[in-house]
Design an enzyme around this catalytic site. Structure first.
Site, mmCIF file in Angstrom:
data_model
loop_
_atom_site.group_PDB
_atom_site.id
_atom_site.type_symbol
_atom_site.label_atom_id
_atom_site.label_comp_id
_atom_site.label_asym_id
_atom_site.label_seq_id
_atom_site.Cartn_x
_atom_site.Cartn_y
_atom_site.Cartn_z
ATOM 1 N N ASP A 142 -6.377 26.858 -64.926
ATOM 2 C CA ASP A 142 -5.898 26.210 -66.143
ATOM 3 C C ASP A 142 -7.036 25.782 -67.064
ATOM 4 O OD1 ASP A 142 -3.106 26.144 -65.372
ATOM 5 O OD2 ASP A 142 -3.628 24.525 -63.989
ATOM 6 N N ILE A 190 -0.248 33.171 -68.053
ATOM 7 C CA ILE A 190 0.427 32.434 -69.123
ATOM 8 C C ILE A 190 0.273 30.956 -68.811
ATOM 9 C CG2 ILE A 190 2.578 31.940 -70.327
ATOM 10 C CD1 ILE A 190 3.504 34.756 -69.766
ATOM 11 N N ASP A 191 -0.640 30.309 -69.495
ATOM 12 C CA ASP A 191 -0.820 28.873 -69.327
ATOM 13 C C ASP A 191 0.118 28.163 -70.293
ATOM 14 O OD1 ASP A 191 -2.168 26.509 -68.325
ATOM 15 O OD2 ASP A 191 -2.950 26.331 -70.363
ATOM 16 N N ASP A 240 -5.271 32.470 -65.496
ATOM 17 C CA ASP A 240 -3.892 32.013 -65.657
ATOM 18 C C ASP A 240 -3.248 32.948 -66.674
ATOM 19 O OD1 ASP A 240 -1.465 30.779 -66.023
ATOM 20 O OD2 ASP A 240 -2.290 28.760 -66.133
ATOM 21 N N THR A 253 3.681 27.881 -69.129
ATOM 22 C CA THR A 253 4.839 28.739 -68.873
ATOM 23 C C THR A 253 6.144 28.126 -69.353
ATOM 24 O OG1 THR A 253 3.714 29.603 -66.920
ATOM 25 C CG2 THR A 253 6.050 30.062 -67.101
ATOM 26 N N GLU A 313 -3.325 32.738 -60.809
ATOM 27 C CA GLU A 313 -2.329 31.715 -60.490
ATOM 28 C C GLU A 313 -1.180 32.291 -59.676
ATOM 29 O OE1 GLU A 313 0.465 28.310 -62.564
ATOM 30 O OE2 GLU A 313 -0.209 30.006 -63.777
#
Length: 273
Positions: free
Chosen positions: A219, A95-96, A93, A98, A78
């Site tokens: 995601d 940190i999905d 990702d 955020t 990402e």
């Protein structure tokens, strides 16, 4: 399966991805706990779409952890971008969720998928709320910390729990119309803000549906495979389309297929096979 990746090659990658996801997730937890909240948001990519120091650190950790072991694979993240080479690509990702992470709402995770031959072969998601790792390899079932999980057996919509996502790239009026339809059917629903975690909630039987009209590939791919391998009904566009431009995802308990068929009709999708 793509001939370049036999079962042993996929298994080796899955084992590394599980370890990397756990390491990265726990490091992100420590970083937030030990940091001044004022330094977390260092850029603003758009309304409620933040890049943090933690995102960038996490993606670097994941990239190094995967490509140091599998240097011929490609990487799509990402934060750093990248393209699929059509052979074997990690789609990540770091940190999905955020915004949840920044605010201290413990509904976020680390999402790592491996795509080969036009389909997702590995899905790994670190769940910050439980400090656990969900994973699946295509055809091998779905697991939470090594224990098998299954989608819910719910077949009465009055007992269903739904998680909805909403992107500002899509119509809010459509989102409200869908919420109203669910409400009128007596279905309880939530909006939580982290697609990878929302999908594994379907996989483990906590929720009966997750639906969002537009997501990026990083995601959704890992969580969607985990949900599918847990027995959920999953529908989304072809991988190549998702990698290029994103799209919708639908994942629900199999006993509610008739109840949620209208959502597939809205998106013009068929069930993954």
């Amino acid at each position: 399966m793509n001939s370049a990746f036999d079962a042993a090659a996929i298994r080796a990658r899955a084992e590394v991805a599980i370890a990397v996801a756990l390491e990265t997730g726990r490091e992100a937890v420590r970083f937030r706990r030990d940091s001044d909240p004022g330094i977390l948001a260092v850029e603003n990519k758009g309304l409620q779409d933040f890049v943090t120091v933690a995102d960038k650190r996490a993606e670097q950790t994941i990239r190094h952890g995967l490509l140091s072991r599998f240097p011929d694979d490609t990487f799509m993240g990402e934060e750093s971008g990248g393209l699929s080479d059509g052979v074997g690509t990690w789609v990540v990702d770091p940190i999905d969720g955020t915004t949840n992470y920044i605010r201290g709402f413990r509904h976020w995770g680390v999402s790592i998928a491996f795509v080969a031959g036009g389909r997702t072969e590995i899905g790994v998601v670190y769940d910050a709320a439980e400090d656990k790792v969900f994973h699946a390899m295509r055809g091998g079932g779905a697991f939470q910390d090594g224990l098998a999980i299954r989608a819910a057996a719910t077949d009465d919509p009055a007992n269903a729990l739904v998680i909805l996502g909403h992107s500002r790239k899509t119509s809010f009026d459509d989102y409200l119309a869908l919420s109203r339809r669910l409400h009128e059917r007596g279905i309880d629903y939530r909006r939580m803000g982290a697609a990878a975690i929302d999908l594994v909630r379907v996989a483990e039987g906590v929720a009966d549906l997750y639906y969002e009209r537009h997501l990026n590939a990083w995601d959704m791919l890992a969580g969607a495979l985990i949900a599918e391998e847990a027995g959920a009904v999953v529908a989304m566009p072809p991988i190549d389309k998702l990698l290029a431009e994103g799209g919708p995802v639908i994942a629900h308990a199999p006993g509610l297929a008739g109840e949620f068929a209208f959502i597939l009709d809205i998106e013009g999708l068929s069930v993954a096979g």
